[in-house]
Design a protein around this motif. Structure first.
Motif, mmCIF file in Angstrom:
data_model
loop_
_atom_site.group_PDB
_atom_site.id
_atom_site.type_symbol
_atom_site.label_atom_id
_atom_site.label_comp_id
_atom_site.label_asym_id
_atom_site.label_seq_id
_atom_site.Cartn_x
_atom_site.Cartn_y
_atom_site.Cartn_z
ATOM 1 N N ALA A 277 0.904 -1.181 -0.147
ATOM 2 C CA ALA A 277 0.038 0.049 0.019
ATOM 3 C C ALA A 277 0.798 1.300 0.149
ATOM 4 O O ALA A 277 1.957 1.146 0.267
ATOM 5 C CB ALA A 277 -0.733 -0.137 1.116
ATOM 6 N N PRO A 278 0.333 2.358 -0.377
ATOM 7 C CA PRO A 278 0.944 3.512 -0.428
ATOM 8 C C PRO A 278 1.053 3.964 1.071
ATOM 9 O O PRO A 278 0.641 3.538 2.278
ATOM 10 C CB PRO A 278 -0.160 4.771 -0.721
ATOM 11 N N ARG A 279 2.136 4.566 1.504
ATOM 12 C CA ARG A 279 2.653 4.897 2.825
ATOM 13 C C ARG A 279 1.381 5.631 3.900
ATOM 14 O O ARG A 279 1.331 5.304 4.959
ATOM 15 C CB ARG A 279 3.796 5.543 3.004
ATOM 16 N N GLU A 280 0.548 6.357 3.276
ATOM 17 C CA GLU A 280 -0.353 7.170 3.693
ATOM 18 C C GLU A 280 -1.433 6.315 4.178
ATOM 19 O O GLU A 280 -2.107 6.537 5.291
ATOM 20 C CB GLU A 280 -0.927 7.937 2.984
ATOM 21 N N GLN A 281 -1.470 5.093 3.436
ATOM 22 C CA GLN A 281 -2.725 4.113 3.991
ATOM 23 C C GLN A 281 -1.980 2.837 5.055
ATOM 24 O O GLN A 281 -2.711 2.263 5.448
ATOM 25 C CB GLN A 281 -2.933 3.411 2.757
ATOM 26 N N VAL A 282 -0.921 3.055 5.483
ATOM 27 C CA VAL A 282 -0.197 1.889 6.300
ATOM 28 C C VAL A 282 -0.344 2.518 7.613
ATOM 29 O O VAL A 282 0.219 3.532 8.198
ATOM 30 C CB VAL A 282 1.150 1.911 5.906
ATOM 31 N N SER A 283 -1.272 1.920 8.593
ATOM 32 C CA SER A 283 -1.499 2.391 9.909
ATOM 33 C C SER A 283 -0.494 1.753 10.757
ATOM 34 O O SER A 283 0.158 0.757 10.418
ATOM 35 C CB SER A 283 -3.006 1.976 10.191
ATOM 36 N N ASP A 284 -0.585 2.445 12.031
ATOM 37 C CA ASP A 284 0.022 1.609 13.156
ATOM 38 C C ASP A 284 -0.372 0.277 13.445
ATOM 39 O O ASP A 284 0.393 -0.535 13.866
ATOM 40 C CB ASP A 284 -0.094 2.717 14.434
ATOM 41 N N GLU A 285 -1.637 -0.156 13.173
ATOM 42 C CA GLU A 285 -2.186 -1.228 13.274
ATOM 43 C C GLU A 285 -1.844 -2.322 12.613
ATOM 44 O O GLU A 285 -1.679 -3.498 12.966
ATOM 45 C CB GLU A 285 -3.660 -1.082 13.387
ATOM 46 N N MET A 286 -1.692 -1.880 11.353
ATOM 47 C CA MET A 286 -0.818 -2.657 10.337
ATOM 48 C C MET A 286 0.214 -3.160 10.452
ATOM 49 O O MET A 286 0.683 -4.374 10.342
ATOM 50 C CB MET A 286 -1.162 -2.143 8.865
ATOM 51 N N ILE A 287 1.163 -1.905 11.057
ATOM 52 C CA ILE A 287 2.561 -2.192 11.253
ATOM 53 C C ILE A 287 2.742 -3.359 12.546
ATOM 54 O O ILE A 287 3.341 -4.280 12.697
ATOM 55 C CB ILE A 287 3.284 -1.286 11.718
ATOM 56 N N ALA A 288 1.667 -3.330 13.485
ATOM 57 C CA ALA A 288 1.485 -3.988 14.757
ATOM 58 C C ALA A 288 1.295 -5.499 14.466
ATOM 59 O O ALA A 288 1.912 -6.416 14.760
ATOM 60 C CB ALA A 288 0.634 -3.495 15.687
ATOM 61 N N ALA A 289 0.447 -5.420 13.589
ATOM 62 C CA ALA A 289 0.133 -6.956 12.995
ATOM 63 C C ALA A 289 1.021 -7.554 12.302
ATOM 64 O O ALA A 289 1.356 -8.598 12.488
ATOM 65 C CB ALA A 289 -1.438 -6.982 12.270
ATOM 66 N N LEU A 290 1.844 -6.892 11.604
ATOM 67 C CA LEU A 290 2.954 -7.278 10.774
ATOM 68 C C LEU A 290 4.189 -7.787 11.610
ATOM 69 O O LEU A 290 4.663 -8.987 11.307
ATOM 70 C CB LEU A 290 3.468 -6.272 10.053
ATOM 71 N N TYR A 291 4.218 -7.275 12.613
ATOM 72 C CA TYR A 291 5.365 -7.700 13.704
ATOM 73 C C TYR A 291 4.698 -8.402 14.887
ATOM 74 O O TYR A 291 5.478 -8.538 16.053
ATOM 75 C CB TYR A 291 6.010 -6.464 14.119
ATOM 76 N N ALA A 292 3.520 -8.825 14.956
ATOM 77 C CA ALA A 292 2.825 -9.404 16.060
ATOM 78 C C ALA A 292 3.939 -10.486 16.667
ATOM 79 O O ALA A 292 4.506 -11.440 15.882
ATOM 80 C CB ALA A 292 1.613 -10.105 15.732
ATOM 81 N N ASN A 293 4.078 -10.767 17.873
ATOM 82 C CA ASN A 293 4.840 -11.504 18.632
ATOM 83 C C ASN A 293 6.394 -11.401 18.144
ATOM 84 O O ASN A 293 7.265 -12.240 18.684
ATOM 85 C CB ASN A 293 4.598 -13.134 18.329
ATOM 86 N N GLU A 294 6.433 -10.227 17.681
ATOM 87 C CA GLU A 294 7.858 -9.971 17.488
ATOM 88 C C GLU A 294 8.108 -8.467 18.029
ATOM 89 O O GLU A 294 7.456 -7.939 18.474
ATOM 90 C CB GLU A 294 8.249 -9.640 15.822
ATOM 91 N N GLN A 295 9.504 -8.068 17.919
ATOM 92 C CA GLN A 295 9.815 -6.850 18.414
ATOM 93 C C GLN A 295 10.379 -5.854 17.640
ATOM 94 O O GLN A 295 11.362 -5.992 17.130
ATOM 95 C CB GLN A 295 11.015 -6.841 19.766
ATOM 96 N N PRO A 296 9.501 -4.975 16.959
ATOM 97 C CA PRO A 296 9.580 -4.354 15.658
ATOM 98 C C PRO A 296 10.798 -3.144 16.229
ATOM 99 O O PRO A 296 10.860 -3.029 17.524
ATOM 100 C CB PRO A 296 8.525 -3.366 15.549
#
Length: 273
Positions: free
Chosen positions: A234-253
């Protein structure tokens, strides 16, 4: 419609030939010529495999793969080699000969354009040291022109590898974790130089980054990769904090830093020189 520089459709890549382990799982991706894309995701997500596959280093197990409108694995060996001259892969740890001078290591980017005689002569007498100096200076390394590679720090070697990219004539620039050994100021300088170089020659830039905030600040399009699958594109404007959190779920971003939120527009172009 223009032919995309990269087109992947349901592409699967295994860890080893004949292996059941999947490194990339049904990946579909299209990138236009001249576009700049950041690939982010946790360690082991498949980012390096994706870049290596795009560099024609891994043969897919299934799916469709095209670079500049052609399937490299349907080509004869010589044709595939010619296609590879249009690509430049900058790995996280550049394969620089330790006993070589920096000038020679950087000028090696010109090997695809040189004859065998030119390549041999350049080992003894560098063919274009001025060009090597200019490329190194963009990464604040001009003073290392005649240093030996094994005398460089890890960050200096990383920037030396990026200077090679500047001297290449590639249309597709693949850069793997270019900031891993750099501090925030050098990271901003390196990204500015890479993006300006790509834009100046209308080359496609695909860059994997561990620094999420740098990716969000600098790249207009983000691809999130996890477990070999694309989670979002997605364009960066559409990438939310929630999407980042889900991408790194159970990881340490990577921790956010105020220094890393500075956008490219806030940095003078002259900082790269």
């Amino acid at each position: 419609m223009d032919t995309p520089a990269i087109r992947l459709s349901q592409l699967t890549v295994r860890h080893h030939a004949g292996s059941r382990g999947v490194a990339l799982d049904s990946v579909s991706l299209s990138v236009a010529q001249g576009e700049q894309v950041a690939v982010i995701g946790p360690s082991g997500a498949g980012k390096t495999t994706l870049l290596s596959t795009l560099a024609i280093a891994h043969k897919p197990a299934s799916g469709e793969f095209a670079l500049f409108g052609a399937d490299p694995w349907a080509m004869a060996g010589k044709e595939r080699h010619r296609l590879r001259t249009r690509l430049f892969l900058a790995p996280q740890v550049p394969p620089l000969p330790p006993r070589q001078r920096v000038v020679t290591a950087v000028l090696a980017a010109r090997l695809p354009q040189w004859s065998l005689w030119q390549a041999l002569v350049s080992l003894v007498r560098p063919q274009d040291p001025e060009a090597a100096f200019a490329a190194l200076s963009r990464f604040n390394l001009g003073d290392k022109l005649y240093a030996r590679v094994d005398r460089l720090s890890g960050g200096e070697r990383q920037r030396c590898g990026l200077a090679r990219l500047v001297l290449s004539s590639a249309d597709l620039l693949l850069v793997d974790e270019p900031l891993s050994a750099l501090d925030p100021a050098l990271s901003r300088m390196a990204l500015a130089a890479l993006q300006q170089e790509a834009a100046g020659r209308n080359a496609t830039l695909v860059c994997s980054l561990h620094q999420v905030e740098m990716a969000r600040a600098w790249f207009p399009r983000l691809v999130g990769l996890r477990d070999g699958r694309i989670v979002f594109d997605a364009p960066r404007e559409q990438v939310s904090d929630e999407m980042i959190a889900a991408l790194y779920a159970n990881e340490q971003p990577p921790a956010a830093s105020s220094e890393l939120h500075e956008t490219p527009d806030a940095i003078a172009i002259g900082a790269c020189y």
